[in-house]
Design a protein around this motif. Structure first.
Motif, PDB file in Angstrom:
ATOM      1  N   SER A  31     -56.902 140.962  26.221  1.00 19.40           N
ATOM      2  CA  SER A  31     -55.818 140.688  25.783  1.00 19.40           C
ATOM      3  C   SER A  31     -55.505 139.134  25.043  1.00 19.40           C
ATOM      4  CB  SER A  31     -54.473 140.993  26.232  1.00 19.40           C
ATOM      5  OG  SER A  31     -54.380 142.197  26.719  1.00 19.40           O
ATOM      6  N   PHE A  32     -55.888 138.199  26.040  1.00 21.84           N
ATOM      7  CA  PHE A  32     -56.146 136.850  25.767  1.00 21.84           C
ATOM      8  C   PHE A  32     -57.209 136.588  24.684  1.00 21.84           C
ATOM      9  CE2 PHE A  32     -53.134 136.284  29.068  1.00 21.84           C
ATOM     10  CZ  PHE A  32     -52.186 135.302  28.977  1.00 21.84           C
ATOM     11  N   ILE A  33     -58.218 136.963  25.212  1.00 22.67           N
ATOM     12  CA  ILE A  33     -59.424 136.925  24.290  1.00 22.67           C
ATOM     13  C   ILE A  33     -59.184 137.312  22.592  1.00 22.67           C
ATOM     14  CG2 ILE A  33     -61.927 137.292  23.826  1.00 22.67           C
ATOM     15  CD1 ILE A  33     -62.445 137.465  26.628  1.00 22.67           C
ATOM     16  N   GLN A  34     -58.864 138.540  22.488  1.00 24.89           N
ATOM     17  CA  GLN A  34     -58.509 138.972  21.160  1.00 24.89           C
ATOM     18  C   GLN A  34     -57.483 138.466  20.548  1.00 24.89           C
ATOM     19  OE1 GLN A  34     -60.485 141.192  19.771  1.00 24.89           O
ATOM     20  NE2 GLN A  34     -61.650 141.027  21.460  1.00 24.89           N
ATOM     21  N   PHE A  83     -47.505 137.044  18.784  1.00 27.79           N
ATOM     22  CA  PHE A  83     -47.205 138.395  18.691  1.00 27.79           C
ATOM     23  C   PHE A  83     -48.183 139.454  19.008  1.00 27.79           C
ATOM     24  CE2 PHE A  83     -47.745 142.091  15.667  1.00 27.79           C
ATOM     25  CZ  PHE A  83     -46.594 143.001  15.993  1.00 27.79           C
ATOM     26  N   ILE A  84     -49.476 138.848  18.573  1.00 22.20           N
ATOM     27  CA  ILE A  84     -50.764 139.839  18.951  1.00 22.20           C
ATOM     28  C   ILE A  84     -50.797 139.826  20.560  1.00 22.20           C
ATOM     29  CG2 ILE A  84     -53.291 139.807  18.865  1.00 22.20           C
ATOM     30  CD1 ILE A  84     -53.027 138.840  16.064  1.00 22.20           C
ATOM     31  N   LEU A  85     -50.802 138.295  21.169  1.00 23.14           N
ATOM     32  CA  LEU A  85     -50.670 138.445  22.374  1.00 23.14           C
ATOM     33  C   LEU A  85     -49.861 139.225  23.317  1.00 23.14           C
ATOM     34  CD1 LEU A  85     -52.233 137.141  25.081  1.00 23.14           C
ATOM     35  CD2 LEU A  85     -50.526 135.335  24.983  1.00 23.14           C
ATOM     36  N   VAL A  86     -48.784 139.294  23.018  1.00 23.60           N
ATOM     37  CA  VAL A  86     -47.619 140.117  23.485  1.00 23.60           C
ATOM     38  C   VAL A  86     -47.829 141.494  23.322  1.00 23.60           C
ATOM     39  CG1 VAL A  86     -45.063 140.601  23.789  1.00 23.60           C
ATOM     40  CG2 VAL A  86     -45.937 138.060  23.562  1.00 23.60           C
ATOM     41  N   VAL A  92     -59.398 134.921  19.368  1.00 21.26           N
ATOM     42  CA  VAL A  92     -60.167 135.309  18.384  1.00 21.26           C
ATOM     43  C   VAL A  92     -59.439 135.382  17.057  1.00 21.26           C
ATOM     44  CG1 VAL A  92     -61.894 136.577  17.564  1.00 21.26           C
ATOM     45  CG2 VAL A  92     -62.013 136.012  19.638  1.00 21.26           C
ATOM     46  N   PHE A  93     -58.336 136.146  17.066  1.00 18.72           N
ATOM     47  CA  PHE A  93     -57.611 136.408  15.666  1.00 18.72           C
ATOM     48  C   PHE A  93     -56.919 134.959  15.312  1.00 18.72           C
ATOM     49  CE2 PHE A  93     -54.505 137.917  12.838  1.00 18.72           C
ATOM     50  CZ  PHE A  93     -55.059 139.039  12.385  1.00 18.72           C
ATOM     51  N   ARG A 146     -61.672 144.774  14.391  1.00 22.02           N
ATOM     52  CA  ARG A 146     -62.041 144.102  15.634  1.00 22.02           C
ATOM     53  C   ARG A 146     -60.838 144.129  16.686  1.00 22.02           C
ATOM     54  NH1 ARG A 146     -62.913 139.485  13.833  1.00 22.02           N
ATOM     55  NH2 ARG A 146     -65.270 139.525  13.646  1.00 22.02           N
ATOM     56  N   LEU A 147     -59.703 143.934  16.285  1.00 25.80           N
ATOM     57  CA  LEU A 147     -58.490 143.902  16.976  1.00 25.80           C
ATOM     58  C   LEU A 147     -58.224 145.234  17.464  1.00 25.80           C
ATOM     59  CD1 LEU A 147     -56.014 142.214  18.634  1.00 25.80           C
ATOM     60  CD2 LEU A 147     -54.914 142.376  16.430  1.00 25.80           C
ATOM     61  N   PHE A 148     -58.209 146.030  16.446  1.00 24.98           N
ATOM     62  CA  PHE A 148     -57.823 147.722  16.689  1.00 24.98           C
ATOM     63  C   PHE A 148     -58.833 148.101  17.589  1.00 24.98           C
ATOM     64  CE2 PHE A 148     -59.017 151.965  15.175  1.00 24.98           C
ATOM     65  CZ  PHE A 148     -57.965 152.636  15.784  1.00 24.98           C
TER      66      PHE A 148
END
Length: 233
Positions: A210-213, A92-95, A216-217, A171-173
């Motif tokens: 996008s992939f790194i975040q 979900f986060i990646l997409v 990491v999550f 961090r993600l935001f």
């Protein structure tokens, strides 16, 4: 394909009675769009499962196997039980991150409400797993190694665990919101002053971010859940 403006207008009208604001409405709209896309892709990938995977099934099996192997290596045999949660969050986060690279689309992860919701899910899952695994003895995770320091350590540990929600969400935001602003500035400058391909390096960097975040999550979620599974010392 539905134009993003029409899609957004529909959801803004649908959510207007809730008075949640355009930014939150956009995040919810694109979240639902990602959910719909994920369901459709899942149905297409599993529509005709073959022993020798081909096409979309082959791609999805590579992704799922990669996440499953990472969970098994990081969390051990017990970690496989948490594959649905961790894989869902990761995908979900990646997409959500990648959809922001499409002109006219907004990544839900650039909204603090979305990232906070994901962080709260990880936080709740961590402590539910800890209580389920250890029962009342789970409180030992907050007491520290020295009994006479337990009251102080309990306070510090509680603050530390609560700060995980802020850490995961901010961090993600911050990364996705910052990337959106930078990409918008470079895209505007590229169209106005330079050649149309000027923003391309930033878009390539956006794919990497996008992939790194997402990684990491996912990694932090695995670490937190694994920590709740361990015996307190």
């Amino acid at each position: 394909m539905i134009h993003p403006i029409i899609f957004l207008d529909f959801f803004r009208k649908l959510l207007a009675p809730l008075h949640i604001g355009e930014a939150a409405a956009d995040a919810i709209a694109y979240t639902w769009l990602i959910i719909i896309v994920a369901v459709v892709v899942s149905l297409l990938a599993t529509r005709a499962v073959r022993e020798v995977p081909q096409g979309l099934q082959n791609l999805m099996e590579i992704i799922i196997d990669g996440i499953e192997n990472m969970i098994a290596e990081s969390m051990g045999p017990k970690g496989r039980a948490f594959f649905p949660l961790i894989a869902t969050l990761a995908l979900f986060i990646l997409v959500s991150n990648l959809i922001g690279l499409i002109p006219g689309f907004f990544p839900p992860t650039a909204n603090i409400n979305t990232t906070a919701a994901c962080a709260v899910v990880v936080f709740c899952a961590t402590h539910i797993v800890g209580i389920k695994e250890h029962g009342t003895h789970y409180v030992k995770h907050f007491m520290g190694p020295i009994i006479w320091l337990a009251p102080l350590m309990f306070f510090i540990e509680v603050i530390g665990h609560l700060s995980r929600v802020l850490s995961l969400s901010l961090r993600l935001f911050g990364n996705m919101q910052g990337h959106e602003l930078v990409l918008m500035i470079f895209f505007t400058l590229g169209v106005k002053y330079f050649m149309p391909l000027a923003p391309l390096p930033m878009m390539l960097m956006g794919i990497l971010v996008s992939f790194i975040q997402a990684f990491v999550f996912m990694l932090l979620a695995m670490i937190y859940i694994q920590g709740s599974l361990e015996e307190a010392h």
